[in-house]
Structure formats: structure tokens, C-alpha cells
Design a protein around this motif. Structure first.
Motif, PDB file in Angstrom:
ATOM      1  N   ILE A 220     -32.658  15.807  59.004  1.00  0.00           N
ATOM      2  CA  ILE A 220     -32.445  17.401  58.449  1.00  0.00           C
ATOM      3  C   ILE A 220     -30.947  17.494  59.410  1.00  0.00           C
ATOM      4  N   ALA A 221     -30.231  17.786  58.514  1.00  0.00           N
ATOM      5  CA  ALA A 221     -29.075  18.303  59.402  1.00  0.00           C
ATOM      6  C   ALA A 221     -28.688  19.599  57.950  1.00  0.00           C
ATOM      7  N   SER A 222     -27.637  20.252  58.864  1.00  0.00           N
ATOM      8  CA  SER A 222     -27.271  21.295  57.583  1.00  0.00           C
ATOM      9  C   SER A 222     -25.622  21.866  58.128  1.00  0.00           C
ATOM     10  N   PHE A 223     -24.824  22.371  57.171  1.00  0.00           N
ATOM     11  CA  PHE A 223     -23.874  22.887  57.466  1.00  0.00           C
ATOM     12  C   PHE A 223     -23.746  24.675  58.223  1.00  0.00           C
ATOM     13  N   SER A 224     -23.169  24.789  59.032  1.00  0.00           N
ATOM     14  CA  SER A 224     -23.741  25.399  59.777  1.00  0.00           C
ATOM     15  C   SER A 224     -22.597  26.235  60.602  1.00  0.00           C
ATOM     16  N   SER A 225     -23.058  25.936  61.864  1.00  0.00           N
ATOM     17  CA  SER A 225     -22.734  26.862  63.246  1.00  0.00           C
ATOM     18  C   SER A 225     -21.748  25.570  64.019  1.00  0.00           C
ATOM     19  N   LYS A 226     -22.269  24.629  63.968  1.00  0.00           N
ATOM     20  CA  LYS A 226     -21.991  22.788  64.277  1.00  0.00           C
ATOM     21  C   LYS A 226     -21.521  22.339  63.370  1.00  0.00           C
ATOM     22  N   ARG A 227     -20.910  21.551  63.955  1.00  0.00           N
ATOM     23  CA  ARG A 227     -20.749  19.593  63.210  1.00  0.00           C
ATOM     24  C   ARG A 227     -21.564  19.193  62.973  1.00  0.00           C
ATOM     25  N   LEU A 228     -21.657  18.329  61.982  1.00  0.00           N
ATOM     26  CA  LEU A 228     -22.747  17.157  62.030  1.00  0.00           C
ATOM     27  C   LEU A 228     -22.680  16.214  63.025  1.00  0.00           C
ATOM     28  N   GLY A 244     -26.343  24.973  47.569  1.00  0.00           N
ATOM     29  CA  GLY A 244     -27.144  26.168  48.179  1.00  0.00           C
ATOM     30  C   GLY A 244     -26.047  26.435  49.467  1.00  0.00           C
ATOM     31  N   ILE A 245     -24.541  25.596  49.098  1.00  0.00           N
ATOM     32  CA  ILE A 245     -23.589  25.566  51.117  1.00  0.00           C
ATOM     33  C   ILE A 245     -22.302  26.573  49.691  1.00  0.00           C
ATOM     34  N   ASP A 246     -22.044  28.030  50.446  1.00  0.00           N
ATOM     35  CA  ASP A 246     -21.473  28.891  49.933  1.00  0.00           C
ATOM     36  C   ASP A 246     -19.742  28.535  50.916  1.00  0.00           C
ATOM     37  N   TRP A 247     -19.293  27.723  49.767  1.00  0.00           N
ATOM     38  CA  TRP A 247     -17.800  26.907  50.447  1.00  0.00           C
ATOM     39  C   TRP A 247     -17.279  27.982  50.762  1.00  0.00           C
ATOM     40  N   ASP A 248     -17.377  29.074  50.297  1.00  0.00           N
ATOM     41  CA  ASP A 248     -15.911  30.176  50.742  1.00  0.00           C
ATOM     42  C   ASP A 248     -16.366  31.039  52.088  1.00  0.00           C
ATOM     43  N   GLU A 249     -17.232  30.731  52.849  1.00  0.00           N
ATOM     44  CA  GLU A 249     -18.206  31.547  53.762  1.00  0.00           C
ATOM     45  C   GLU A 249     -16.915  31.531  54.904  1.00  0.00           C
ATOM     46  N   LYS A 250     -17.032  32.151  55.761  1.00  0.00           N
ATOM     47  CA  LYS A 250     -16.505  31.941  56.949  1.00  0.00           C
ATOM     48  C   LYS A 250     -14.967  31.544  57.245  1.00  0.00           C
ATOM     49  N   ASP A 251     -14.865  31.699  56.111  1.00  0.00           N
ATOM     50  CA  ASP A 251     -13.132  31.917  56.149  1.00  0.00           C
ATOM     51  C   ASP A 251     -13.060  30.015  55.747  1.00  0.00           C
ATOM     52  N   GLY A 252     -13.634  28.938  54.943  1.00  0.00           N
ATOM     53  CA  GLY A 252     -13.422  27.749  54.251  1.00  0.00           C
ATOM     54  C   GLY A 252     -13.919  27.109  55.760  1.00  0.00           C
ATOM     55  N   ILE A 253     -14.420  27.263  56.739  1.00  0.00           N
ATOM     56  CA  ILE A 253     -15.099  26.507  57.683  1.00  0.00           C
ATOM     57  C   ILE A 253     -15.714  25.063  57.587  1.00  0.00           C
ATOM     58  N   SER A 343     -16.302  12.859  69.279  1.00  0.00           N
ATOM     59  CA  SER A 343     -17.614  12.709  70.175  1.00  0.00           C
ATOM     60  C   SER A 343     -18.323  14.472  69.305  1.00  0.00           C
ATOM     61  N   PRO A 344     -18.162  14.354  67.956  1.00  0.00           N
ATOM     62  CA  PRO A 344     -19.109  15.659  67.146  1.00  0.00           C
ATOM     63  C   PRO A 344     -20.591  16.570  67.151  1.00  0.00           C
ATOM     64  N   TYR A 345     -21.170  15.828  68.228  1.00  0.00           N
ATOM     65  CA  TYR A 345     -22.728  15.539  68.242  1.00  0.00           C
ATOM     66  C   TYR A 345     -22.640  16.967  68.854  1.00  0.00           C
ATOM     67  N   TYR A 346     -23.268  18.208  66.828  1.00  0.00           N
ATOM     68  CA  TYR A 346     -23.556  19.376  67.830  1.00  0.00           C
ATOM     69  C   TYR A 346     -22.165  20.719  68.419  1.00  0.00           C
ATOM     70  N   GLN A 347     -21.192  19.557  68.432  1.00  0.00           N
ATOM     71  CA  GLN A 347     -20.306  20.445  68.687  1.00  0.00           C
ATOM     72  C   GLN A 347     -19.838  21.635  67.975  1.00  0.00           C
ATOM     73  N   PRO A 348     -19.249  23.426  68.167  1.00  0.00           N
ATOM     74  CA  PRO A 348     -19.181  24.311  67.271  1.00  0.00           C
ATOM     75  C   PRO A 348     -18.160  23.536  66.448  1.00  0.00           C
ATOM     76  N   LEU A 349     -18.208  24.541  64.840  1.00  0.00           N
ATOM     77  CA  LEU A 349     -17.169  24.126  64.238  1.00  0.00           C
ATOM     78  C   LEU A 349     -15.606  24.507  64.768  1.00  0.00           C
ATOM     79  N   HIS A 350     -14.493  24.344  64.119  1.00  0.00           N
ATOM     80  CA  HIS A 350     -13.291  24.808  64.758  1.00  0.00           C
ATOM     81  C   HIS A 350     -12.825  24.162  63.091  1.00  0.00           C
ATOM     82  N   LEU A 351     -11.839  25.687  62.953  1.00  0.00           N
ATOM     83  CA  LEU A 351     -10.842  25.995  61.970  1.00  0.00           C
ATOM     84  C   LEU A 351      -9.744  25.040  62.200  1.00  0.00           C
ATOM     85  N   CYS A 352      -9.526  23.908  61.755  1.00  0.00           N
ATOM     86  CA  CYS A 352      -8.247  22.771  62.489  1.00  0.00           C
ATOM     87  C   CYS A 352      -8.756  22.035  61.539  1.00  0.00           C
TER      88      CYS A 352
END
Length: 583
Positions: A220-228, A244-253, A343-352
Motif C-alpha cells: 500500500i502506497a500512494s502519491f499524495s503529500s509524502k514521499r514514497l 488515477g493520478i493527475d500528474w499536472d496537480e500541485k505544480d507537477g510535484i 532517507s525518504p521515509y514519508y517525508q513531505p514532498l519537495h518541489l526540487c
């Protein structure tokens, strides 16, 4: 250097003495366990069974906080677990042996309605039929030819003659996003490709549950607000077929996260009506979606290889100068050098984007092809901060251990069993075990030794948050794996693993100031383990004795084995009974 070093002790610095309260609670619980051990197994109280309504319970997702949340993100607050043994469905039956179990599963073993089977919309979901008490994914179905043709189309678009050429092109590990029920991964598996399915938590008709029931990797994992929870540069291909993922959402994050996971030269395969409509007279909204993805992919230094019908394929650049030419003000920018992408363990996504900072930034065609990729050379091993002699000793240890384990398990795994009247023992390679979870995978040596021994299975390699971060090494060997905090429930459904292996995990977790107890750990192991499944603990004698007592509380059959070469180590082999055997 991608250094694997011991982490400092992590202590929650919370006002009001919350950490001290946690420590007191843990000490009281651990003291209770030790006291029960001293009383002897005959006086140990067995863990109660949960009510039948919790047969598909998934902690961190079956919570009130997730009610109405379309993304159903993890909510792993304290107290989210059930302190009882999760029962299987009343009509549960043991899965068929591999490879038969890949094509046919028992309807009662998973939570899905007949209507969901008949109306499932994605291409890979439609490749199944409900037949009496079974769900069939048989290859003789006319619908199955669609997966074969689709895979051949992808190979052709990449410039290969067939799917069989994927390996020579550097493709081994595939992340299948919103995988349907795993038919694409099942097809690739026969071509020596390892596909990890990820999908959102679903209370019924779960893609992950059905894929695992078929004997294929999923979580179970999803593209949401946290890193996989995967390291950067970990997959050779990302696949999204109407996921089902809208790749254009949230400025492409979400595309930025896809770029983080993709190795240089790796492929992003997207099948969607949006991808197929840029030449047609569709809605302005979808035209905008397509244009955004097209332009953003270019800004990520992805090259568009081909587009056919609804499928488009990009390739991540292998040219370092593409990133060098990006301006600091460009979108998305290059991450700062001190930004942690490993070290990505459910860290917030970052636009870089990570660019070429990592020493692991190596194009896939320059990597050794599978299966040689699993055996790293000395220079490759040093890149991870590991001494070659340490790596070699670890490999030899697991090669010997697998032989010992199988000599102990084989008489019981492969003998006639009362739950399978009329069944014959399988031909080599024996495949009663298919889904394996390694809770403290270290370098992936257990996984490698199983494959070298000819076992037809796959391993979910887990690197605990309390251990050194060896996940990049595991991914680069061509294995699948994830990071995980074992004080939280593993993101999977009940009854999804045939064997669970834990080497040194009990000591590792006990040494930390943790917010959980060993009982919490065992509750999750029991939840994940299939009836008649096996657990192998390897640890210090004191930890093994405590584990043996806990095993008794869970009604597991348990056997302690001394390790001749090491008096400070002992092995505990446990087996979970079939429902009704010990109720």
C-alpha cells in the motif's frame, strides 16, 4: 559516497515529559513480558482473537481520521493497532502453489464483491473472471492477449524487438503505479523482470491484496503529500496505466517524485486518455493537462521517445549537462546539495530534483545486467561505505544459513498435509513459499542466497528506521525493498506473506528508546503471516527466549535451534497454525 553508518539514538524531545511517559510505559510492558517468561510457557496467557469484522484490518488506514479521505493517507498515531489476533475469513483456503496461484485465487480469501469483479474498469483489472469459488486470471483468456500485446507495444516504442530484451537494455525493477490486479507484473515476471505494485488503501476490491494473493510483489502506497518509502534512483521503469493520478496537480510535484525514483536512462510509461487526445478535439481542460505534463517532463530532462494511441514513453536523461544548463530560478530547481534524498521515509514532498549529486547517478545501460547485477564488485560495494570483506562474509553467512533453514523446514513444508488431501509434493524448485518478508534485510544477503539456491520466490527487503540505511544498495542489486519503522504497522493486508524472517531485529529494536513493545511487533507479524506460514528469528539467546514465550501466546508452534558456530546466537523457527487447529 552513499554511506551506510549507524544512526544516533533518536529521542522525541516533547514538552511535558511525554518521552518519559513513553519510556515508563515500555518498561512496564517489557517487565510484564519478562515476568511471564519466568513463570514458564504453561502459565502464559494467549492473545485473544479479534472479532470477525476485522479480518481485513489494516492499521494506520482503518482509522476514523481517514473517513471520507479520497487519498486515505497513513495515520499511525499511538493506539491505532488492535491488541488481538486477526482471524482469516471463515471460508479461507490456503493459496494454490506457484505458479498455479498466479492465475487462480480463492474468492473467499480476499475482500471483493462479485459486482467489483464484473465492473472493474482498468485494463489489467478486466483480465479476470469469477468462476464459482475462484477468481481466474488464466492466460488462455482472450482478454489476456491484451497484456501480451501491450507489453510488446512498450518494447517496440522503446526500440526493442520484444519484452525479452528489457534486461539487456538495463531494465530489471519496475514500479507499477495503480497496478490493477497485477497482470502486467505477472507477465513481466516470466521475463525475469521484478515489478512492484503500489496502490492506495482500498477497503474492498483492493489491487494490493489481490496482487499479493497471486504471489506478486505489492504494498500500500500512494502519491499524495509524502514521499514514497523507497530510495532515490531505485527503479528502471515507472508504469502508470490509467492509474488515477493527475500528474499536472500541485505544480507537477508528483512528477518530481517520479523523477526522484527513476534511474538515469529509466523509462516513464504513461497510458491515459489524456496522453492520446492531444491530436484530437477533446476538452480544453484535458488539452491543458497534456500540455502541462509535456512541458514539465522536458523541464525534468526527460526525452519523449514515442507516442502510440493512449501510451506515451519518456526516458530520463543520461546527460549530466542537461542539469548543468538549468537555471537556479527554473521550475523545478535542482535541490541543494545538503538536501537528503536518500532517507525518504514519508517525508513531505519537495518541489526540487536531485540532479546528479548522488554517486549512484549511473545510467541503466551502464549497470551490469541481471542476474550478475546482484553480485556487486569491490568498487561498487565501497560506494555504499561498506567494506568488501564485510559484504563477502555476509554473503557466505546467508548461503550457509539457507541450507540449514531448508534442512530444518523441508520435512514439514513438503510432506503430505491434512489440509491438502490428495495433493502431491511439488517438483523442484519447491514453491510452497512464495511471498517472503525480510524485516531486517541489511545488504539483501538473505534474498540473494534464496535466489542462488533456486527458490522460486520473491523477497520484500525491509530496512528498519533504527538500522543503517542500506536500502540504496538493495535497490541497486536488482531487489525490491522499502524503509519502515517497525513501531508502525507494515502497509499491507492481513495474510499476505508465507515466510517472515527477522535477523537481529529484536535486539535492534530493543536497544532503542521505542514507543512500542515486542508484543506490538508480534501482533503485526501474526497479522501479515498466512496460516501455516513460517517465522524465523535469529538473535541473542535472551531475545530468542522472550520471543519463544510470545510465540506461545500466539499459538504458534515454536522450535529453538542452537547455532554451532556462534554461542551468542540462537534461531527460533515458528509456524502459524491453520484456523481451527488450536482455537
Amino acid at each position: 559516497m552513499v554511506s551506510i553508518t549507524n544512526k544516533p539514538l533518536r529521542v522525541d524531545n516533547v514538552a511535558g515529559g511525554y518521552w518519559w511517559i513513553q519510556l515508563q510505559e515500555q518498561l512496564i510492558s517489557d517487565f510484564s513480558d519478562i515476568q511471564e517468561l519466568s513463570l514458564g510457557s504453561s502459565r502464559v496467557k494467549e492473545i485473544e482473537f479479534c472479532s470477525q469484522e476485522f479480518e481485513n484490518y489494516v492499521p494506520c488506514f482503518n482509522t476514523s481520521e481517514n473517513a471520507g479521505n479520497s487519498y486515505l493517507e497513513r495515520q499511525c498515531e499511538r493506539g491505532s493497532r488492535l491488541n488481538c489476533v486477526v482471524l482469516p475469513p471463515r471460508n479461507y483456503r490456503l493459496p494454490l502453489r506457484w505458479p498455479s496461484g498466479r492465475d487462480v485465487i480463492w474468492y473467499a480469501n480476499v475482500k471483493i464483491s462479485a459486482q467489483e469483479v464484473l465492473t472493474s474498469g482498468a485494463v489489467t483489472k478486466r483480465l479476470m473472471m469469477l468462476e464459482d469459488d475462484q477468481i481466474s486470471f488464466r492466460s488462455d483468456s482472450l482478454m489476456f492477449d491484451g497484456v501480451d500485446d501491450y507489453s510488446h507495444q512498450i518494447a517496440d516504442m522503446i526500440g526493442l524487438r520484444s519484452v525479452s530484451d528489457f534486461n539487456q537494455a538495463g531494465i530489471r525493477s519496475v514500479l507499477d503505479i495503480g497496478c490493477g490486479y497485477g497482470s502486467f507484473g505477472a507477465h513481466l515476471f516470466s521475463r525475469n523482470l521484478l515489478t512492484m505494485c503500489i496502490a492506495n488503501y482500498e477497503p474492498s476490491g483492493s489491487q494490493v491484496q489481490l496482487t499479493l494473493e497471486r504471489g506478486l510483489p505489492a504494498m500500500i502506497a500512494s502519491f499524495s503529500s509524502k514521499r514514497l518509502p523507497f530510495s532515490s534512483l531505485s527503479f528502471d521503469m515507472l508504469h502508470c496505466a490509467r492509474c488515477g493520478i493527475d500528474w499536472d496537480e500541485k505544480d507537477g510535484i508528483f512528477l518530481v517524485e517520479a523523477d526522484r525514483l527513476l534511474k538515469p536512462g529509466g523509462y516513464f510509461v504513461w497510458t491515459s486518455p489524456v496522453a492520446g487526445m492531444h491530436g484530437s478535439h477533446e476538452t480544453n481542460e484535458n488539452q491543458k493537462k497534456w500540455q502541462f505534463v509535456l512541458q514539465f517532463a522536458e523541464s525534468l530532462c526527460w526525452d519523449m521517445l514515442s507516442q502510440q494511441d493512449d501510451t506515451v514513453i519518456w526516458r530520463k536523461t543520461t546527460q549530466r549537462n542537461c542539469y548543468a544548463h538549468k537555471k537556479h530560478s527554473s521550475n523545478p530547481p535542482i535541490c541543494e546539495k545538503n538536501y537528503d534524498v536518500e532517507s525518504p521515509y514519508y517525508q513531505p514532498l519537495h518541489l526540487c530534483i536531485g540532479g546528479t549529486h548522488s554517486e549512484r547517478w549511473i545510467p541503466i545501460e551502464q549497470r551490469t545486467a541481471w542476474p550478475s547485477r546482484a553480485s556487486l564488485n569491490s568498487s561498487e560495494i565501497r560506494m555504499y561505505g561498506v567494506l568488501p570483506e564485510v559484504f563477502s562474509v555476509d554473503s557466505l553467512k546467508w548461503k550457509s544459513a539457507i541450507q540449514e533453514y531448508w534442512s530444518l523446514l523441508s520435512p514439514q513444508i513438503f510432506s503430505d498435509h491434512p489440509k491438502r488431501p490428495g495433493d502431491e509434493d511439488p517438483s523442484p524448485p519447491f514453491n510452497m513459499l512464495r511471498n517472503v518478508l525480510d524485516m531486517n534485510a541489511q545488504f539483501g544477503g538473505f534474498n540473494h542466497a534464496l535466489l542462488e539456491a533456486g527458490k522460486n520466490l520473491w523477497v520484500m527487503n525491509v530496512v528498519p528506521m533504527t538500522a543503517a540505511n542500506s536500502l540504496p544498495l538493495i535497490h541497486d542489486r536488482g531487489f525490491i525493498g522499502t524503509s519502515h519503522d517497525w513501531c508502525e504497522a507494515f502497509p499491507s493486508y492481513p495474510r499476505t506473506y508465507d515466510m517472515i524472517h527477522a535477523d537481529g531485529l529484536l535486539s535492534l529494536e530493543t536497544r532503542q528508546h521505542r514507543k512500542c513493545t515486542m508484543l506490538d511487533l508480534f501482533l503485526d507479524i501474526d497479522r501479515l503471516l498466512r496460516p501455516e506460514g513460517w517465522v524465523i528469528f535469529s538473535d541473542t539467546p535472551s531475545m530468542i527466549e522472550l520471543a519463544r514465550t510470545l510465540a506461545t501466546r500466539f499459538r504458534w508452534d515454536a522450535r529453538t535451534v542452537d547455532v554451532e558456530a556462534n554461542i551468542d546466537e540462537r534461531v527460533l523457527i515458528c509456524r502459524k497454525p491453520f484456523p481451527g487447529d488450536k482455537v
